[in-house]
Design a protein around this motif. Structure first.
Motif, PDB file in Angstrom:
ATOM      1  N   PRO A  25      57.951  34.967  19.135  1.00 49.26           N
ATOM      2  CA  PRO A  25      57.554  35.813  20.271  1.00 49.26           C
ATOM      3  C   PRO A  25      56.346  35.262  21.033  1.00 49.26           C
ATOM      4  O   PRO A  25      55.740  36.007  21.790  1.00 49.26           O
ATOM      5  N   GLU A 156      67.633  46.178  22.660  1.00 53.40           N
ATOM      6  CA  GLU A 156      66.550  45.247  22.301  1.00 53.40           C
ATOM      7  C   GLU A 156      65.904  44.711  23.580  1.00 53.40           C
ATOM      8  O   GLU A 156      64.690  44.514  23.649  1.00 53.40           O
ATOM      9  N   LEU A 160      61.945  44.771  24.392  1.00 52.00           N
ATOM     10  CA  LEU A 160      61.148  43.565  24.619  1.00 52.00           C
ATOM     11  C   LEU A 160      60.514  43.558  26.007  1.00 52.00           C
ATOM     12  O   LEU A 160      59.364  43.148  26.170  1.00 52.00           O
ATOM     13  N   LEU A 169      55.041  38.045  25.940  1.00 49.16           N
ATOM     14  CA  LEU A 169      55.181  39.311  25.238  1.00 49.16           C
ATOM     15  C   LEU A 169      53.810  39.634  24.659  1.00 49.16           C
ATOM     16  O   LEU A 169      53.138  38.744  24.115  1.00 49.16           O
ATOM     17  N   THR A 172      51.611  42.251  19.441  1.00 45.64           N
ATOM     18  CA  THR A 172      51.932  43.636  19.097  1.00 45.64           C
ATOM     19  C   THR A 172      51.518  43.956  17.670  1.00 45.64           C
ATOM     20  O   THR A 172      51.794  43.186  16.760  1.00 45.64           O
ATOM     21  N   ASP A 193      58.330  45.049  12.322  1.00 47.17           N
ATOM     22  CA  ASP A 193      58.031  43.671  12.728  1.00 47.17           C
ATOM     23  C   ASP A 193      58.931  43.355  13.924  1.00 47.17           C
ATOM     24  O   ASP A 193      59.785  44.161  14.296  1.00 47.17           O
ATOM     25  N   TRP A 194      58.776  42.157  14.463  1.00 46.71           N
ATOM     26  CA  TRP A 194      59.685  41.720  15.517  1.00 46.71           C
ATOM     27  C   TRP A 194      61.112  41.731  14.992  1.00 46.71           C
ATOM     28  O   TRP A 194      61.363  41.327  13.850  1.00 46.71           O
ATOM     29  N   LYS A 195      62.027  42.196  15.802  1.00 44.45           N
ATOM     30  CA  LYS A 195      63.462  42.186  15.507  1.00 44.45           C
ATOM     31  C   LYS A 195      63.854  43.008  14.279  1.00 44.45           C
ATOM     32  O   LYS A 195      64.928  42.831  13.729  1.00 44.45           O
ATOM     33  N   SER A 356      65.723  38.935  25.135  1.00 48.37           N
ATOM     34  CA  SER A 356      66.402  39.181  23.867  1.00 48.37           C
ATOM     35  C   SER A 356      67.222  37.955  23.447  1.00 48.37           C
ATOM     36  O   SER A 356      67.276  37.606  22.264  1.00 48.37           O
ATOM     37  N   ALA A 359      64.945  35.586  21.858  1.00 48.81           N
ATOM     38  CA  ALA A 359      64.578  36.037  20.507  1.00 48.81           C
ATOM     39  C   ALA A 359      65.677  35.694  19.493  1.00 48.81           C
ATOM     40  O   ALA A 359      65.421  35.532  18.313  1.00 48.81           O
TER      41      ALA A 359
END
Ligand code: KG4
Ligand code: ZN
Length: 384
Positions: A25, A156, A160, A169, A172, A193-195, A356, A359
């Motif tokens: 990210p 998603e 994002l 991004l 976070t 967490d991310w994703k 996305s 990602a």
């Protein structure tokens, strides 16, 4: 790398080209081209979005959007020759989208392969006939250019882009919450967490945007009703109007994170039948919807100690809802982060699909792979 993204899940036909420098990210993103056609004027005549109409319009508009986005990006092109097999495969792939194959071939006759490394396309959730057009178009482009496809979950994308400042991004802090509110969805999602997603709650009937649109219709306002109700309700606040009646706040105190908006819509119907004032009804409706959203989020912020809230979806453009969350964070959670994306980014667009896709670039598949539209695609199973 350069990603070309395609969004056709509902009533926006969108194509963008985004350059990503670095890994998700932490990448830096540059929007090289961004084209979007809103079908709203077409759907307004019918009073709502009909999948068959949306599908037809996507088929008509995709190549013009591709042309516009690639024109803006002005990437250098390498000459390509479409062999007969590819030509046949594409004709077959697009056989259910009238005119689309012809338009694509016409485009290809004057353009080479642009410097694009992958195609991101929304595969769900959304209107399946509409999703299919984008997916088949992505597969056709993938065959022409011989580059892979990344299947993208629309939701998603909404999350994002909520964290996107136009370049990066935001760093976070997790756990984070995302409240996704649109014409098709009302979901409260927890991210450790991310994703990583857990669905805390969702609507049991109408989405909040749907309730705005249906209530607006009952009030004699045009589609889409969200902005109409918002405009009227804001007017009553400026005048200092105090509504002379109340509408229900469905599930306000229920011990879960689910929502229900169809009862509120029915209450609007009764209020209209009772001859109540249109502006007062709009105001009460918006206050009720806002209160319920804020109450559920507040509980989730406390229970999960979430440090970040991301708002996404078309309804996140609503002035009263934005103000209510801004006030909540200022007054009760000054240490936590609230992301209220720009109004132009909260509604459907293709930049969110590109984010996305980046990602999930490791999930890219060849264009020959069967891909399916999934109208009910979910980020995560419901846990709470
Ligand atoms: O995310 P979106 O563009 O499309 C999907 O549904 O995926 O959201 C469209 C919804 C519509 O229901 C529209 O009425 C609502 O967002 N909306 C608003 C506002 N602007 C758009 N609702 C309330 N207030 C607004 N200002
Ligand atoms: Zn959306």
């Amino acid at each position: 790398m350069n990603i070309l993204s395609i969004e056709t899940s509902c009533d926006e036909t969108a194509v963008s080209i985004v350059r990503a420098d670095g890994d998700f990210p932490h990448a830096t993103y540059t929007i090289l081209g961004n084209a979007l056609f809103s079908q709203i004027d077409i759907h307004r005549e019918y009073g709502g979005v009909f999948p068959a109409v949306a599908k037809r319009e996507h088929a008509k508009t995709l190549v013009p959007m591709l042309e516009k986005a690639l024109g803006e990006a002005a990437l250098s092109e390498k000459e390509i020759v479409l062999d007969e097999n590819t030509h046949t495969a594409i004709t077959e792939l697009l056989s259910r989208e009238p005119g689309l194959a012809e338009a694509l071939f016409r485009y290809c006759s004057t353009h080479g392969k642009p410097e694009v490394d992958a195609i991101g396309v929304t595969v769900g959730p959304g209107l399946e006939p509409a999703l299919w057009v984008g997916i088949n178009f992505a597969r056709a482009l993938s065959l022409v250019w011989d580059i892979p496809i990344v299947p993208v979950d629309h939701m998603e994308g909404h999350i994002l882009i909520g964290l996107f400042d136009g370049t990066r991004l935001a760093p976070t802090t997790f756990p984070a919450l995302a409240l996704l509110i649109s014409g098709g969805h009302t979901e409260l999602v927890l991210m450790q967490d991310w994703k990583s997603y857990e669905l805390l709650g969702e609507t049991r009937d109408d989405a909040v945007g749907e309730a705005f649109d249906k209530s607006a219709r009952l009030l004699g306002l045009p589609y889409p009703g969200g902005p109409e109700i918002s405009r009227i309700a804001e007017g009553t606040r400026e005048e200092g109007m105090i509504p002379s009646f109340t509408l229900p706040r469905p599930m306000l105190t229920s011990p879960d994170y689910d929502f229900s908006f169809s009862g509120l819509k029915t209450a609007v119907l009764h209020a209209v039948k009772d001859g109540k004032d249109q502006r007062e009804i709009a105001r009460e409706f918006e206050d009720a919807a806002t209160e319920v959203l804020v109450a559920k989020v507040r509980r989730a912020l406390d229970e999960h100690n979430a440090q970040t809230l991301i708002l996404g979806g078309g309804v996140a453009a609503n002035t009263n809802i934005r103000r209510a969350f801004a006030d909540l964070f200022r007054d009760e959670y000054p240490e936590r982060a609230l992301f209220l994306p720009e109004k132009t980014l909260t509604t459907d667009n293709a930049v969110m699909i590109a984010l996305s896709a980046h990602a999930r670039i490791n999930e890219a598949v060849p264009g020959t792979t069967e891909l399916r539209a999934d109208g009910n695609l979910r980020l995560a199973p419901k846990t709470a």
